[in-house]
Write a protein that holds these residues in place. Structure first.
Motif, PDB file in Angstrom:
ATOM      1  N   UNK A 119       2.878   1.882  -0.562  1.00 37.63           N
ATOM      2  CA  UNK A 119       2.888   3.058   0.315  1.00 37.63           C
ATOM      3  C   UNK A 119       2.603   4.349  -0.449  1.00 37.63           C
ATOM      4  N   UNK A 120       2.910   4.382  -1.770  1.00 36.68           N
ATOM      5  CA  UNK A 120       2.564   5.567  -2.554  1.00 36.68           C
ATOM      6  C   UNK A 120       1.158   5.479  -3.135  1.00 36.68           C
ATOM      7  N   UNK A 121       0.479   4.366  -2.841  1.00 39.84           N
ATOM      8  CA  UNK A 121      -0.922   4.151  -3.236  1.00 39.84           C
ATOM      9  C   UNK A 121      -1.115   4.190  -4.755  1.00 39.84           C
ATOM     10  N   UNK A 122      -0.101   3.770  -5.505  1.00 35.15           N
ATOM     11  CA  UNK A 122      -0.213   3.775  -6.958  1.00 35.15           C
ATOM     12  C   UNK A 122      -0.469   2.384  -7.529  1.00 35.15           C
ATOM     13  N   UNK A 123      -0.218   1.350  -6.767  1.00 35.02           N
ATOM     14  CA  UNK A 123      -0.412  -0.005  -7.270  1.00 35.02           C
ATOM     15  C   UNK A 123      -0.799  -0.944  -6.130  1.00 35.02           C
ATOM     16  N   UNK A 124      -1.213  -2.150  -6.480  1.00 34.53           N
ATOM     17  CA  UNK A 124      -1.628  -3.126  -5.474  1.00 34.53           C
ATOM     18  C   UNK A 124      -1.417  -4.524  -6.015  1.00 34.53           C
ATOM     19  N   UNK A 125      -1.403  -5.477  -5.103  1.00 33.14           N
ATOM     20  CA  UNK A 125      -1.390  -6.892  -5.437  1.00 33.14           C
ATOM     21  C   UNK A 125      -2.232  -7.633  -4.416  1.00 33.14           C
ATOM     22  N   UNK A 126      -2.696  -8.798  -4.792  1.00 29.99           N
ATOM     23  CA  UNK A 126      -3.481  -9.594  -3.840  1.00 29.99           C
ATOM     24  C   UNK A 126      -2.605 -10.021  -2.663  1.00 29.99           C
ATOM     25  N   UNK A 127      -3.201 -10.095  -1.501  1.00 29.58           N
ATOM     26  CA  UNK A 127      -2.492 -10.581  -0.317  1.00 29.58           C
ATOM     27  C   UNK A 127      -2.234 -12.068  -0.491  1.00 29.58           C
ATOM     28  N   UNK A 128      -1.004 -12.495  -0.182  1.00 29.35           N
ATOM     29  CA  UNK A 128      -0.630 -13.891  -0.447  1.00 29.35           C
ATOM     30  C   UNK A 128      -0.713 -14.802   0.767  1.00 29.35           C
ATOM     31  N   UNK A 129      -0.793 -14.242   1.973  1.00 24.23           N
ATOM     32  CA  UNK A 129      -0.926 -15.096   3.157  1.00 24.23           C
ATOM     33  C   UNK A 129      -2.218 -15.898   3.050  1.00 24.23           C
ATOM     34  N   UNK A 130      -2.114 -17.199   3.232  1.00 18.58           N
ATOM     35  CA  UNK A 130      -3.233 -18.104   2.975  1.00 18.58           C
ATOM     36  C   UNK A 130      -4.506 -17.677   3.699  1.00 18.58           C
ATOM     37  N   UNK A 131      -4.399 -17.384   4.997  1.00 22.58           N
ATOM     38  CA  UNK A 131      -5.599 -17.093   5.798  1.00 22.58           C
ATOM     39  C   UNK A 131      -6.160 -15.699   5.514  1.00 22.58           C
ATOM     40  N   UNK A 132      -5.385 -14.841   4.810  1.00 21.40           N
ATOM     41  CA  UNK A 132      -5.829 -13.490   4.514  1.00 21.40           C
ATOM     42  C   UNK A 132      -6.244 -13.313   3.066  1.00 21.40           C
ATOM     43  N   UNK A 133      -5.752 -14.177   2.196  1.00 21.10           N
ATOM     44  CA  UNK A 133      -5.912 -13.990   0.761  1.00 21.10           C
ATOM     45  C   UNK A 133      -7.377 -13.880   0.347  1.00 21.10           C
TER      46      UNK A 133
END
Length: 573
Positions: A527-541
């Motif tokens: 939410x502070x737009x300082x970091x990210x990670x890959x989406x883990x939901x199978x159909x979205x990843x």
């Protein structure tokens, strides 16, 4: 502005709007009390009951005998000329040319000028013309019948006045039949269309019925028994009142009322020193508040209340696939690489989808039911919600924004802000529209159409998304630029976050974090737009270049991936 004037304006707006757009209103129940008020219809103790019964008989003749008779005659005529449907007949050059000049004065067509006519009176009103024809896409040199195409309507869709007008002017009737149609239309106008007293005197009734009988039997001799039966029927007050709302020429009446209101409004506006744009903006602002309140009440009744916000752990599995919607049967995907270019989920759960190859917006529920559409005069490219009944759309290769009422399927207005990109996206922030321009963001007041703020950028912004006090965008031209950009109103600055691959689509989740669809897969941005990670939901990843829309009221996410006709709907866990 004086409060009393605003109050009057709102009342006028509420009265006129639903009557012009009755699709979502119980028409008779809504209109009848209004007629009684506006036209001072006195039906209790103020009118001879036989006058009302005579009105009921004449009205019954027109609605139960003349109207279906005209519709049947029209069908027989165009089928006799080997036209398979009414649309094909109305598209015939002779027919459209005649009807065009019955609606348009001082218009000279680019073809067939020898047969152009200029009528002093225009018997075809604006509503009737719009019922028959739609304007072809693209600008025209001048007003000409070649700019219009007939709509797909059937004779049963036409009321007596319009059906009779087409019969009389376009069908080469025999002399006596043409005279009969003319007299029947004339008497309907003289005795019913403007008769707000709901009564016909005996002196009027006897010669009128004789004339009606003669001319109806001229067209169809089998109607005699039906006419005798109707003349003997007793008064049915409820049915009579309902017939009145059908027989009154409501569109013509309200066109006249509109003119009078406009004249009166001009005088009032001059007095209180406000222009039409200002008045319209105030009325639209009021209507939006009413719409939002109504939506809030409906959502509450459905049990969709505001829920406490719990922040997500970055990268956690938030959604689970609920179902898929297959629009293969709705979309012809043999011409365009991208059959669906954008989608938005409304607060009530409806989806509004851009179908560029079919020049329309598709509307359906998240389960794929109740599919409806709105025709667009251009190629719809990007869509955003203004409120739960209104969306705005950008058009491909156009510097125009169009606003649509999705409940009544009406175009509300067009806005052409100077400096807007012809291939730009659109979003909203703080109840304002946002579009991209050359090295800038344009903030637009959709009520007035004015650009209220210009925000300079270092590049041409593409794929916009507004959330809270931030406007997110990517670099439009450079697919190798992996930066996610955003402008923040809080510090009046632009910010950047570098992602693994080029960002294409963004949507904000209920805790303020974002899902961003990138070239090599989707990522979850804090939410502070300082970091990210890959989406883990199978159909979205591994979803690439996804178009996605999340709605916090519904707690649902809808996505479009590589299979452009397959929509995936996810529920929050």
């Amino acid at each position: 502005m004086c409060p009393s004037f605003l109050s009057i304006s709102y009342q006028i707006y509420y009265i006129v709007l639903p009557l012009k757009n009755p699709g979502n209103f119980p028409f008779y129940e809504f209109c009848q009390p209004l007629y009684n008020h506006i036209f001072k219809v006195k039906q209790k103790g103020k009118m001879d009951k036989e006058d009302k019964r005579r009105y009921f008989v004449v009205g019954s003749v027109y609605l139960e005998v003349v109207t279906p008779l005209f519709q049947q005659k029209l069908k027989e005529k165009y089928q006799g000329l080997n036209f398979r449907c009414l649309k094909d007949f109305l598209d015939k050059k002779d027919a459209i040319h005649i009807l065009f000049h019955l609606r348009h004065r001082n218009a000279w067509c680019c073809t067939d000028k020898a047969n152009c006519t200029n009528h002093g009176a225009l018997p075809l009103n604006h509503h009737q013309w719009k019922q028959l024809y739609s304007e072809n896409p693209g600008p025209g040199i001048h007003n000409c019948f070649c700019k219009y195409t007939a709509k797909s309507i059937k004779p049963v869709d036409l009321d007596l006045s319009l059906c009779g007008l087409i019969l009389y002017n376009c069908c080469n009737l025999a002399q006596l039949d043409g005279k009969a149609v003319h007299i029947l239309r004339r008497n309907k106008n003289d005795y019913l269309s403007h008769n707000t007293t709901c009564g016909i005197t005996k002196d009027e009734y006897d010669p009128l019925m004789d004339e009606l009988t003669t001319n109806i039997l001229q067209l169809d001799k089998t109607k005699e028994d039906e006419l005798i039966r109707i003349q003997k029927r007793p008064l049915d007050d409820s049915l009579c009142n309902k017939y009145m709302t059908t027989l009154l020429d409501i569109h013509e009446i309200f066109e006249k009322i509109d003119t009078k209101i406009e004249l009166s409004t001009n005088q009032i506006l001059n007095t209180v020193h406000i222009n039409h744009a200002g008045l319209t903006a105030k009325i639209e602002e009021f209507m939006e508040k009413v719409v939002c309140q109504n939506c809030r009440e409906k959502l509450d009744k459905k049990g969709i209340k505001d829920q406490p916000i719990h922040p997500y752990k970055l990268g956690q599995s938030i959604f689970q696939l609920h179902h898929q919607i297959d629009l293969t049967s709705e979309v012809d995907d043999d011409e365009w690489r991208e059959s669906v270019t954008d989608i938005v989920m409304m607060d009530d759960g409806r989806l509004v989808i851009c179908l560029p190859d079919q020049w329309r917006l598709l509307i359906c529920n998240t389960d794929g039911s109740q599919v409806d559409s709105i025709d667009v005069q251009g190629i719809p490219w990007d869509v955003t919600a203004v409120n739960n009944s209104t969306v705005t759309v950008t058009l491909y290769d156009s510097d125009c924004i169009e606003m649509y009422d999705i409940n009544n399927k009406l175009k509300l207005k067009s806005i052409s802000p100077p400096g807007m990109s012809r291939y730009g996206d659109i979003t909203t922030i703080n109840n304002k529209l946002v579009v991209g321009g050359k090295d800038r963001l344009l903030i637009i007041d959709h009520q007035t159409g004015e650009v209220v703020q210009t925000i300079q950028t270092d590049s041409r912004p593409g794929r916009l998304h507004g959330s809270g006090d931030r406007i997110f965008y990517c670099n439009y031209y450079n697919n190798n630029n992996n930066n996610l950009y955003w402008y923040s109103y809080t510090d009046d600055r632009h910010h950047t976050l570098s992602l693994p691959s080029y960002p294409r689509s963004m949507t904000t989740l209920q805790d303020g974090s974002l899902y961003v669809g990138c070239r090599d897969g989707s990522v979850h941005v804090s939410s502070d737009c300082k970091q990210y990670k890959s989406v883990t939901t199978k159909e979205l990843k591994k979803l690439k270049y996804a178009v996605m829309s999340y709605n916090s009221k519904q707690r649902k996410l809808v996505t479009i991936g590589d299979q452009r006709l397959i929509f995936k709907v996810f529920n929050e866990k």
